[in-house]
Design a protein around this motif. Structure first.
Motif, mmCIF file in Angstrom:
data_model
loop_
_atom_site.group_PDB
_atom_site.id
_atom_site.type_symbol
_atom_site.label_atom_id
_atom_site.label_comp_id
_atom_site.label_asym_id
_atom_site.label_seq_id
_atom_site.Cartn_x
_atom_site.Cartn_y
_atom_site.Cartn_z
ATOM 1 N N SER A 155 -48.642 21.179 -5.017
ATOM 2 C CA SER A 155 -48.609 20.027 -4.110
ATOM 3 C C SER A 155 -48.256 20.543 -2.711
ATOM 4 C CB SER A 155 -47.624 18.961 -4.596
ATOM 5 O OG SER A 155 -46.318 19.363 -4.373
ATOM 6 N N VAL A 156 -49.098 20.156 -1.771
ATOM 7 C CA VAL A 156 -49.007 20.702 -0.414
ATOM 8 C C VAL A 156 -48.912 19.556 0.579
ATOM 9 C CG1 VAL A 156 -50.248 22.083 1.302
ATOM 10 C CG2 VAL A 156 -50.427 22.670 -1.095
ATOM 11 N N ARG A 157 -48.031 19.683 1.547
ATOM 12 C CA ARG A 157 -47.990 18.673 2.616
ATOM 13 C C ARG A 157 -48.783 19.203 3.799
ATOM 14 N NH1 ARG A 157 -44.855 14.026 2.430
ATOM 15 N NH2 ARG A 157 -43.468 13.973 0.623
ATOM 16 N N ILE A 158 -49.657 18.368 4.324
ATOM 17 C CA ILE A 158 -50.535 18.799 5.416
ATOM 18 C C ILE A 158 -50.364 17.871 6.618
ATOM 19 C CG2 ILE A 158 -52.972 19.020 6.120
ATOM 20 C CD1 ILE A 158 -53.562 20.123 3.364
ATOM 21 N N LEU A 159 -50.214 18.490 7.779
ATOM 22 C CA LEU A 159 -50.103 17.711 9.018
ATOM 23 C C LEU A 159 -50.648 18.530 10.185
ATOM 24 C CD1 LEU A 159 -48.847 15.053 10.312
ATOM 25 C CD2 LEU A 159 -46.843 16.449 10.824
ATOM 26 N N ASN A 160 -51.589 17.984 10.870
ATOM 27 C CA ASN A 160 -52.155 18.594 12.091
ATOM 28 C C ASN A 160 -52.423 20.097 11.981
ATOM 29 O OD1 ASN A 160 -52.109 16.118 13.408
ATOM 30 N ND2 ASN A 160 -49.983 16.431 14.078
ATOM 31 N N GLY A 161 -53.117 20.477 10.941
ATOM 32 C CA GLY A 161 -53.549 21.872 10.818
ATOM 33 C C GLY A 161 -52.640 22.761 9.998
#
Lengths: 183, 440
Positions: A155-161
C-alpha cells in the motif's frame, strides 16, 4: 579573516547537511499524511544493502503503461497518472511529459519504451525490514503462494509525484502482523 | 625548489671532510649550510596518525550506520528518524570542535572532514531506509557529492577529496545516459563536480606543495578522469577527441607547474597524461580506427566543454613555446592533440576525400616512429640511458602493434622480434661502452 570565512563555510555546510535530510522527511511525511492510498500488486524477494540493511525487493506487477503517442527514451522523466482497477488495485493509466492536472500522479524515469508500451522505474520497490524478518517474509510468500489465492500487495500513498510505502501485505496479511514473534 | 632530504644529508656528511682536506673553506661550508638550511625531517608519526584517524572516523561512522541499519522494529518512526541524525550530530560537534579550537594537525582535520562527509551520506541513506525509498544510486550520489564539497575546503581535506572523486565512478556508471541517449545535463554536472575539487588540487600545485598529499591525490584524480570522462560522452563517438584534448591539456599543465626534480610518480598530471597520450597514439596508428569517425551534429553542444579545454591547451602551449621552454620531443607531444582535432574535422567536413582514408593512419605511424628515433638520438647525445631505452620501447611497440594488422607469417614476425631485441641489446652495450670511454 580566513578563520571567519572557514567558520561561515562550516555553518553553511552544516545547514545544508541538516536541511537535505530534513526536507526529505518533510516531503515524505506530507505524502504519508495527505496522499491517497493505492494498492500495487507485488511479489517480495529478499536481498540486502551493505549500509541500509535488509529489505524485500518488491516486484511491482503493473510497472508499464500504454504509450499514448509521446516518444520516451531511457532515463527520461515521465509523469504517470495512477488509478484503481475494478478489483481495487492500482495501475498507471496514462504517461505524459507534462505534469497532469490531478494530484494522483507519480513522477519517475522511463526504463524502456517502444511504440505501444512504456516500462518505468519504480521508486517504491524496497521495503526495509529487520535482518531476520526479511528472508522470513520471502519464505512465507513462496510457501503459501501456490495454495493460497489471496494476493500480495504494497500500500502506497501518492501525492504530487511522490510515492511513499505505508505497508506491505503478504497473502492479504500485513507483513508486521504476519511476522509477529519472528526474531 | 623542493628540498631533497637524502641529497642534503649526503652533502652535509661530506662537508667536514671537504673542509678538512681544504677543498672548501669553513666559510664556504657554512654558506652552503645557510643556503640549504635544515634537513627537512619527514614526520612519519603525523602521517600515521592522519591515516589512523581517517580509518577510525570511517569505522565509527560505518559502525553507527550498521547498528541503525539493523532496523529496530520496536522503535517508532519518529524516533528512528531522530536516530538517523545521530552520526551527523556527532560529526558536526567534532568538526566544530576541530575548527573552533584551531586544531591544525592533518590527523584532526582529515578525520573531521571524512566523518562529516560520510555522516551526511549516511543520514540520507538512513532516511531513505526509514521511508522505504528505492535505490537510485546516481541521484543519491549527486546529493552526497554536493554535500561533501564544502567540508573539503573547510578542512583542506585531501582524503575527502579523494573519496569524492572515487564516488564519481559509480555516479557516472549509474547515470541515465549510459544505456540511453547522450544527456548534456549529465556532462555539465560531471564537469561541475570535477571543477568543484579542482581549486583544492590546484592550490597544492601552484603553492608547490609537492609533499605526500599531492602525488596520491593527483593519481586518484587522473585514474578517475581516465575511467569516467568517456562515460559522460557515451554514444557520441567522440571519446578519442575528448581524451586527446583533455590529456593534452593535462600534459602541458603538468609540464609547466609540476616538480620535475623528483621521480615521475611524483608528477601525476604529466605522467598520467603521457601514458594516456601514448595509448591514444598507438590506437590511432591502426587503419581501422580512422574508418569509424562519425559525429551527429545535433549533439554539437557537447563540444562546448572540450572546446574550452582545447582553447586552454592552446593558450598554455603557446605560452610555453613563446618562452622557449619546450624541447623537440615535448613540442611533438603537444602537436598530437592538434593533429587529432585537425584530422577529425577534415574527415567530418570532407568525407569524400579519398586521401583521408589513409593519411591519418600514415601520419601517426610516421609520428610515433619519429618520436622513438628522436628519443634514441637525444639519449645518445645527452648520454641518458633512460631516454635511449624509452625511444627503443616506443619504436619496438610500434613495430609490434603493426604486426596485429599485418599478414606476415609467424617466422617473419619472430625474426623481426629477434632483430629488435638484438638491436636493443647492442644499442645498450654500445652506449655503456661509450659512457665508460668518456669517463676514462
Amino acid at each position: 579573516m580566513k578563520k571567519r570565512l572557514l567558520i561561515a563555510l562550516f555553518i553553511l555546510a552544516t545547514l545544508a547537511q541538516f536541511a537535505v535530510p530534513s526536507s526529505m522527511i518533510y516531503k515524505y511525511e506530507t505524502v504519508l499524511g495527505n496522499g491517497e492510498v493505492f494498492r500495487f500488486k507485488t511479489a517480495p524477494v529478499d536481498p540486502s544493502d551493505p549500509f541500509r540493511g535488509k529489505y524485500v525487493t518488491l516486484s511491482i506487477e503493473n510497472d508499464s503503461v500504454k504509450n499514448t503517442g509521446h516518444l520516451f527514451s531511457y532515463g527520461e522523466s515521465v509523469f504517470l497518472v495512477v488509478e484503481n482497477d475494478k478489483d481495487g488495485f492500482a495501475y498507471f493509466s496514462k504517461a505524459s511529459k507534462e505534469k497532469p492536472a490531478t494530484s494522483n500522479y507519480y513522477k519517475t524515469r522511463c526504463k524502456w519504451a517502444d511504440g505501444g508500451e512504456i516500462r518505468v522505474q519504480i521508486g517504491f520497490d524496497r521495503y526495509y525490514m529487520n535482518e531476520e524478518k526479511a528472508p522470513e517474509a520471502e519464505r512465507r510468500y513462496n510457501a503459501r503462494r501456490s495454495k493460497d489465492a489471496s494476493p500480495s500487495w504494497v500500500s502506497v500513498r501518492i501525492l504530487n509525484g511522490t510515492a511513499v510505502i505505508e505497508d506491505l501485505f503478504i497473502n492479504g496479511v500485513s507483513v508486521n502482523e504476519l511476522l509477529k514473534g519472528t526474531r | 625548489m623542493g628540498k631533497n632530504a637524502r641529497g642534503m644529508k649526503w652533502l652535509y656528511g661530506e662537508l667536514p671532510e671537504l673542509e678538512a682536506k681544504e677543498i672548501i673553506t669553513p666559510e664556504a661550508a657554512s654558506k652552503i649550510r645557510g643556503y640549504y638550511g635544515e634537513i627537512p625531517v619527514k614526520d612519519t608519526r603525523a602521517l600515521v596518525l592522519a591515516i589512523f584517524s581517517v580509518l577510525g572516523a570511517i569505522l565509527v561512522g560505518s559502525g553507527i550506520i550498521l547498528i541503525i541499519a539493523h532496523n529496530w522494529d520496536g522503535i517508532p518512526r519518529n524516533i528512528k528518524t531522530l536516530l538517523a541524525f545521530l552520526p551527523l550530530i556527532i560529526s558536526t560537534v567534532i568538526s566544530g570542535y576541530v575548527l573552533l579550537n584551531g586544531k591544525e594537525s592533518p590527523a584532526w582535520k582529515e578525520a573531521a572532514a571524512v566523518f562529516s562527509g560520510l555522516s551526511a551520506a549516511a543520514c540520507i541513506a538512513l532516511i531513505s531506509q526509514i521511508y522505504n525509498m528505492g535505490g537510485n544510486l546516481h541521484d543519491y550520489l549527486t546529493i552526497c557529492l554536493l554535500l561533501a564539497i564544502l567540508p573539503i575546503y573547510v578542512f583542506n581535506s585531501s582524503v575527502l577529496a579523494a573519496i569524492y572523486l572515487l564516488a564519481l565512478i559509480p555516479w557516472t556508471f549509474n547515470a541515465p545516459n549510459l544505456y540511453g541517449h547522450p544527456d548534456i545535463t549529465i556532462m555539465i554536472t560531471y564537469f561541475a563536480f570535477i571543477a568543484a575539487t579542482t581549486p583544492h588540487f590546484l592550490s597544492m600545485l601552484f603553492n608547490k606543495e609537492f609533499s605526500f598529499r599531492y602525488p596520491w591525490l593527483g593519481w586518484v584524480r587522473s585514474i578517475v578522469l581516465v575511467i569516467t570522462i568517456g562515460m559522460v560522452f557515451n554514444h557520441l563517438d567522440i571519446n578519442i577527441i575528448i581524451y586527446s584534448i583533455c590529456f593534452g591539456f593535462f600534459y602541458i599543465v603538468g609540464l609547466r607547474f609540476e616538480d620535475f626534480s623528483g621521480p615521475f610518480l611524483k608528477r601525476p598530471i604529466n605522467t598520467s597524461a603521457i601514458l594516456v597520450l601514448m595509448f591514444l597514439m598507438y590506437a590511432m596508428s591502426f587503419q581501422d580506427f580512422w574508418d569509424h569517425i562519425d559525429f551527429d551534429m545535433k549533439y554539437k553542444y557537447f563540444l562546448i566543454i572540450p572546446g574550452i579545454f582545447f582553447i586552454a591547451f592552446l593558450s598554455v602551449s603557446a605560452k610555453m613555446i613563446k618562452e622557449k621552454k619546450l624541447d623537440i620531443i615535448q613540442s611533438m607531444v603537444i602537436s598530437f592533440p592538434l593533429a587529432v582535432v585537425l584530422f577529425w574535422i577534415l574527415i567530418l567536413c570532407f568525407p569524400s576525400w579519398d586521401i583521408l582514408e589513409s593519411l591519418p593512419y600514415l601520419y601517426f605511424n610516421i609520428f610515433i616512429a619519429a618520436l622513438g628515433i628522436l628519443s634514441i638520438l637525444r639519449g645518445f647525445r645527452r648520454g641518458v640511458l633512460l631516454d635511449m631505452n624509452v625511444g627503443i620501447v616506443v619504436l619496438s611497440m610500434l613495430i609490434i602493434v603493426r604486426f596485429f594488422d599485418s599478414h606476415l607469417s609467424f617466422v617473419a614476425k619472430g625474426s623481426v622480434f629477434i632483430f629488435l631485441g638484438t638491436a636493443s641489446l647492442m644499442a645498450n652495450w654500445y652506449f655503456c661502452k661509450r659512457l665508460k670511454k668518456e669517463k676514462a
